[in-house]
Design a protein around this motif. Structure first.
Motif, PDB file in Angstrom:
ATOM      1  N   TYR A 170       0.852  -1.196   0.000  1.00 50.55           N
ATOM      2  CA  TYR A 170       0.000   0.000   0.000  1.00 50.55           C
ATOM      3  C   TYR A 170       0.887   1.246   0.000  1.00 50.55           C
ATOM      4  O   TYR A 170       0.646   2.202  -0.741  1.00 50.55           O
ATOM      5  CB  TYR A 170      -0.912   0.059   1.221  1.00 50.55           C
ATOM      6  CG  TYR A 170      -1.584  -1.226   1.625  1.00 50.55           C
ATOM      7  CD1 TYR A 170      -1.873  -2.229   0.703  1.00 50.55           C
ATOM      8  CD2 TYR A 170      -1.945  -1.448   2.957  1.00 50.55           C
ATOM      9  CE1 TYR A 170      -2.493  -3.400   1.090  1.00 50.55           C
ATOM     10  CE2 TYR A 170      -2.574  -2.614   3.349  1.00 50.55           C
ATOM     11  CZ  TYR A 170      -2.835  -3.596   2.420  1.00 50.55           C
ATOM     12  OH  TYR A 170      -3.427  -4.759   2.817  1.00 50.55           O
ATOM     13  N   THR A 171       1.908   1.219   0.860  1.00 50.30           N
ATOM     14  CA  THR A 171       2.863   2.323   0.888  1.00 50.30           C
ATOM     15  C   THR A 171       3.514   2.503  -0.480  1.00 50.30           C
ATOM     16  O   THR A 171       3.663   3.621  -0.980  1.00 50.30           O
ATOM     17  CB  THR A 171       3.952   2.071   1.948  1.00 50.30           C
ATOM     18  OG1 THR A 171       3.340   1.870   3.227  1.00 50.30           O
ATOM     19  CG2 THR A 171       4.918   3.240   2.030  1.00 50.30           C
ATOM     20  N   ALA A 172       3.881   1.385  -1.104  1.00 51.65           N
ATOM     21  CA  ALA A 172       4.525   1.429  -2.417  1.00 51.65           C
ATOM     22  C   ALA A 172       3.626   2.078  -3.453  1.00 51.65           C
ATOM     23  O   ALA A 172       4.094   2.858  -4.300  1.00 51.65           O
ATOM     24  CB  ALA A 172       4.911   0.020  -2.846  1.00 51.65           C
ATOM     25  N   GLN A 173       2.330   1.764  -3.417  1.00 45.88           N
ATOM     26  CA  GLN A 173       1.405   2.403  -4.352  1.00 45.88           C
ATOM     27  C   GLN A 173       1.406   3.913  -4.159  1.00 45.88           C
ATOM     28  O   GLN A 173       1.444   4.678  -5.139  1.00 45.88           O
ATOM     29  CB  GLN A 173      -0.012   1.858  -4.147  1.00 45.88           C
ATOM     30  CG  GLN A 173      -0.195   0.413  -4.592  1.00 45.88           C
ATOM     31  CD  GLN A 173      -1.568  -0.113  -4.259  1.00 45.88           C
ATOM     32  OE1 GLN A 173      -2.581   0.429  -4.712  1.00 45.88           O
ATOM     33  NE2 GLN A 173      -1.633  -1.161  -3.458  1.00 45.88           N
ATOM     34  N   GLY A 174       1.361   4.347  -2.913  1.00 47.46           N
ATOM     35  CA  GLY A 174       1.363   5.780  -2.633  1.00 47.46           C
ATOM     36  C   GLY A 174       2.615   6.466  -3.109  1.00 47.46           C
ATOM     37  O   GLY A 174       2.568   7.579  -3.660  1.00 47.46           O
ATOM     38  N   SER A 194      -6.004  -2.259  -3.316  1.00 46.57           N
ATOM     39  CA  SER A 194      -5.912  -0.832  -3.635  1.00 46.57           C
ATOM     40  C   SER A 194      -6.770   0.041  -2.730  1.00 46.57           C
ATOM     41  O   SER A 194      -6.696   1.268  -2.807  1.00 46.57           O
ATOM     42  CB  SER A 194      -6.322  -0.595  -5.098  1.00 46.57           C
ATOM     43  OG  SER A 194      -7.628  -1.101  -5.339  1.00 46.57           O
ATOM     44  N   HIS A 195      -7.569  -0.579  -1.869  1.00 45.30           N
ATOM     45  CA  HIS A 195      -8.423   0.200  -0.959  1.00 45.30           C
ATOM     46  C   HIS A 195      -8.866  -0.683   0.199  1.00 45.30           C
ATOM     47  O   HIS A 195      -8.862  -1.913   0.094  1.00 45.30           O
ATOM     48  CB  HIS A 195      -9.657   0.746  -1.689  1.00 45.30           C
ATOM     49  CG  HIS A 195     -10.513  -0.326  -2.300  1.00 45.30           C
ATOM     50  ND1 HIS A 195     -11.649  -0.818  -1.695  1.00 45.30           N
ATOM     51  CD2 HIS A 195     -10.397  -1.006  -3.467  1.00 45.30           C
ATOM     52  CE1 HIS A 195     -12.193  -1.744  -2.469  1.00 45.30           C
ATOM     53  NE2 HIS A 195     -11.445  -1.876  -3.551  1.00 45.30           N
ATOM     54  N   GLY A 196      -9.241  -0.053   1.315  1.00 45.04           N
ATOM     55  CA  GLY A 196      -9.726  -0.814   2.461  1.00 45.04           C
ATOM     56  C   GLY A 196     -10.392   0.078   3.489  1.00 45.04           C
ATOM     57  O   GLY A 196      -9.905   1.177   3.775  1.00 45.04           O
ATOM     58  N   THR A 211      -6.164  -4.270  -8.468  1.00 45.16           N
ATOM     59  CA  THR A 211      -5.049  -3.318  -8.407  1.00 45.16           C
ATOM     60  C   THR A 211      -4.288  -3.288  -9.724  1.00 45.16           C
ATOM     61  O   THR A 211      -3.979  -2.217 -10.255  1.00 45.16           O
ATOM     62  CB  THR A 211      -4.103  -3.687  -7.254  1.00 45.16           C
ATOM     63  OG1 THR A 211      -4.848  -3.740  -6.021  1.00 45.16           O
ATOM     64  CG2 THR A 211      -2.993  -2.661  -7.110  1.00 45.16           C
ATOM     65  N   ALA A 212      -3.992  -4.471 -10.256  1.00 46.12           N
ATOM     66  CA  ALA A 212      -3.262  -4.557 -11.520  1.00 46.12           C
ATOM     67  C   ALA A 212      -4.059  -3.930 -12.662  1.00 46.12           C
ATOM     68  O   ALA A 212      -3.489  -3.267 -13.543  1.00 46.12           O
ATOM     69  CB  ALA A 212      -2.936  -6.008 -11.838  1.00 46.12           C
ATOM     70  N   PHE A 231      -8.244   3.749   3.409  1.00 42.31           N
ATOM     71  CA  PHE A 231      -7.444   4.273   2.297  1.00 42.31           C
ATOM     72  C   PHE A 231      -8.037   3.800   0.970  1.00 42.31           C
ATOM     73  O   PHE A 231      -8.696   2.769   0.889  1.00 42.31           O
ATOM     74  CB  PHE A 231      -5.970   3.845   2.415  1.00 42.31           C
ATOM     75  CG  PHE A 231      -5.699   2.401   2.064  1.00 42.31           C
ATOM     76  CD1 PHE A 231      -5.356   2.037   0.768  1.00 42.31           C
ATOM     77  CD2 PHE A 231      -5.763   1.415   3.035  1.00 42.31           C
ATOM     78  CE1 PHE A 231      -5.095   0.717   0.443  1.00 42.31           C
ATOM     79  CE2 PHE A 231      -5.509   0.085   2.719  1.00 42.31           C
ATOM     80  CZ  PHE A 231      -5.177  -0.262   1.425  1.00 42.31           C
ATOM     81  N   ASP A 232      -7.792   4.569  -0.078  1.00 43.24           N
ATOM     82  CA  ASP A 232      -8.360   4.239  -1.391  1.00 43.24           C
ATOM     83  C   ASP A 232      -7.519   4.899  -2.485  1.00 43.24           C
ATOM     84  O   ASP A 232      -7.516   6.111  -2.636  1.00 43.24           O
ATOM     85  CB  ASP A 232      -9.807   4.724  -1.481  1.00 43.24           C
ATOM     86  CG  ASP A 232     -10.550   4.164  -2.684  1.00 43.24           C
ATOM     87  OD1 ASP A 232      -9.882   3.715  -3.634  1.00 43.24           O
ATOM     88  OD2 ASP A 232     -11.798   4.171  -2.665  1.00 43.24           O
ATOM     89  N   PHE A 233      -6.794   4.073  -3.237  1.00 41.03           N
ATOM     90  CA  PHE A 233      -5.938   4.575  -4.313  1.00 41.03           C
ATOM     91  C   PHE A 233      -6.573   4.418  -5.693  1.00 41.03           C
ATOM     92  O   PHE A 233      -5.936   4.753  -6.708  1.00 41.03           O
ATOM     93  CB  PHE A 233      -4.604   3.809  -4.321  1.00 41.03           C
ATOM     94  CG  PHE A 233      -3.754   4.021  -3.099  1.00 41.03           C
ATOM     95  CD1 PHE A 233      -3.363   5.291  -2.715  1.00 41.03           C
ATOM     96  CD2 PHE A 233      -3.327   2.941  -2.340  1.00 41.03           C
ATOM     97  CE1 PHE A 233      -2.562   5.481  -1.597  1.00 41.03           C
ATOM     98  CE2 PHE A 233      -2.528   3.111  -1.228  1.00 41.03           C
ATOM     99  CZ  PHE A 233      -2.148   4.382  -0.852  1.00 41.03           C
ATOM    100  N   ARG A 234      -7.781   3.915  -5.773  1.00 33.91           N
ATOM    101  CA  ARG A 234      -8.340   3.519  -7.066  1.00 33.91           C
ATOM    102  C   ARG A 234      -8.361   4.636  -8.100  1.00 33.91           C
ATOM    103  O   ARG A 234      -8.089   4.395  -9.285  1.00 33.91           O
ATOM    104  CB  ARG A 234      -9.743   2.939  -6.865  1.00 33.91           C
ATOM    105  CG  ARG A 234      -9.731   1.548  -6.255  1.00 33.91           C
ATOM    106  CD  ARG A 234     -11.116   1.038  -5.957  1.00 33.91           C
ATOM    107  NE  ARG A 234     -11.735   1.777  -4.853  1.00 33.91           N
ATOM    108  CZ  ARG A 234     -12.929   1.478  -4.337  1.00 33.91           C
ATOM    109  NH1 ARG A 234     -13.635   0.472  -4.830  1.00 33.91           N
ATOM    110  NH2 ARG A 234     -13.420   2.189  -3.332  1.00 33.91           N
TER     111      ARG A 234
END
Length: 258
Positions: A96-100, A119-121, A221-222, A189-192
């Motif tokens: 998750y940190t890596a995505q950010g 990608s979210h939770g 996520t992919a 968190f939500d990176f979508r």
């Protein structure tokens, strides 16, 4: 041993080897020591940067922090070390940190390997799993609860048990209260909507038997990251890098090569 100050918080990190920079980001309640196998394997050809996230390992502890803090600490570390190009391996929380980081620093992150990710939770994956099996786990203390729930988390529990013991023998472990604080950091968190900004070559690996972050979350996520590749390990749960270690190292080595 190396430390740096990230906005008033002391962050510990290992800096080992020479070559292209490779940032290793660990999972919830763990620390850099969980990567003993990866560090030994990659240090011959890479400069390994392996921090302890705030609230974990040898880094400073506090009463509260967030996933955004983890992201900003990682970005600050890359800037502190003046790394213009980096590959990242992130496992579970570390993914998750890596995505950010890849969203915020697209020009700096060239390779992105996300393991056991989502990608979210709404809350931590562990809290979600405990809620799902609430009746079965009712009345158990935190240690017994995790032990009983492990059948839903890992497939090769023997390999994971050895890995957890070796990690614990070589690092500082969190108290129950510190573990709860760490889990709270992963709520909501939500990176979508932001993952389209990632420009790094990306590989997502999930374990077929992962009850925390099932393969469908890795696939999602992919799908959201431009041109990302998804891979499912058939004999793994939440720790593909441990449960099928040789396969993981071979695939990771091939992926990271220019």
């Amino acid at each position: 041993m190396a430390v740096f100050d990230s906005n008033g918080t002391e962050i510990y990190y290992e800096d080992i080897g020479e070559g292209p920079a490779l940032l290793l980001l660990h999972g919830l309640t763990s620390n850099h020591a969980m990567f003993y196998r990866e560090i030994d394997f990659f240090k011959k050809n890479y400069r390994i940067i392996a921090p302890d996230a705030r609230g974990h390992g040898n880094s400073a502890k506090s009463d509260s922090y967030s996933l955004e803090d983890h992201i900003q600490d990682a970005v600050a570390l890359l800037r502190h070390l003046e790394l213009e190009s980096v590959g990242i391996i992130g496992v579970s929380m570390g993914s998750y940190t890596a995505q950010g980081v890849a969203i915020e620093e697209p020009d700096r992150v060239k390779k992105l390997l996300l393991v056991a990710t989502k990608s979210h939770g709404v809350q931590s994956s562990t809290a979600e799993l405990f809620a799902k099996h609430k009746e079965e786990l009712s009345g158990l203390n935190p240690i017994d609860k995790m032990n009983k729930a492990s059948k839903y988390i890992f497939h090769n529990r023997r390999a994971v048990g050895k890995w957890l013991k070796k990690t614990a023998d070589n690092s500082n472990q969190l108290t129950i209260n510190e573990q709860e604080i760490a889990a709270q950091a992963l709520k909501g968190f939500d990176f979508r909507e932001q993952l389209r900004k990632v420009t790094a070559e990306t590989l997502v690996i999930s374990g077929r038997h992962d009850g925390l972050n099932p393969p469908e979350k890795g696939r999602e996520t992919a799908f959201l990251i431009p041109n990302a590749t998804f891979m499912e390990f058939k004999r793994s749960g939440h720790a593909p890098n441990v449960e099928q270690a040789r396969l993981f190292l071979g695939i990771a080595e091939n992926f990271l090569e220019d």
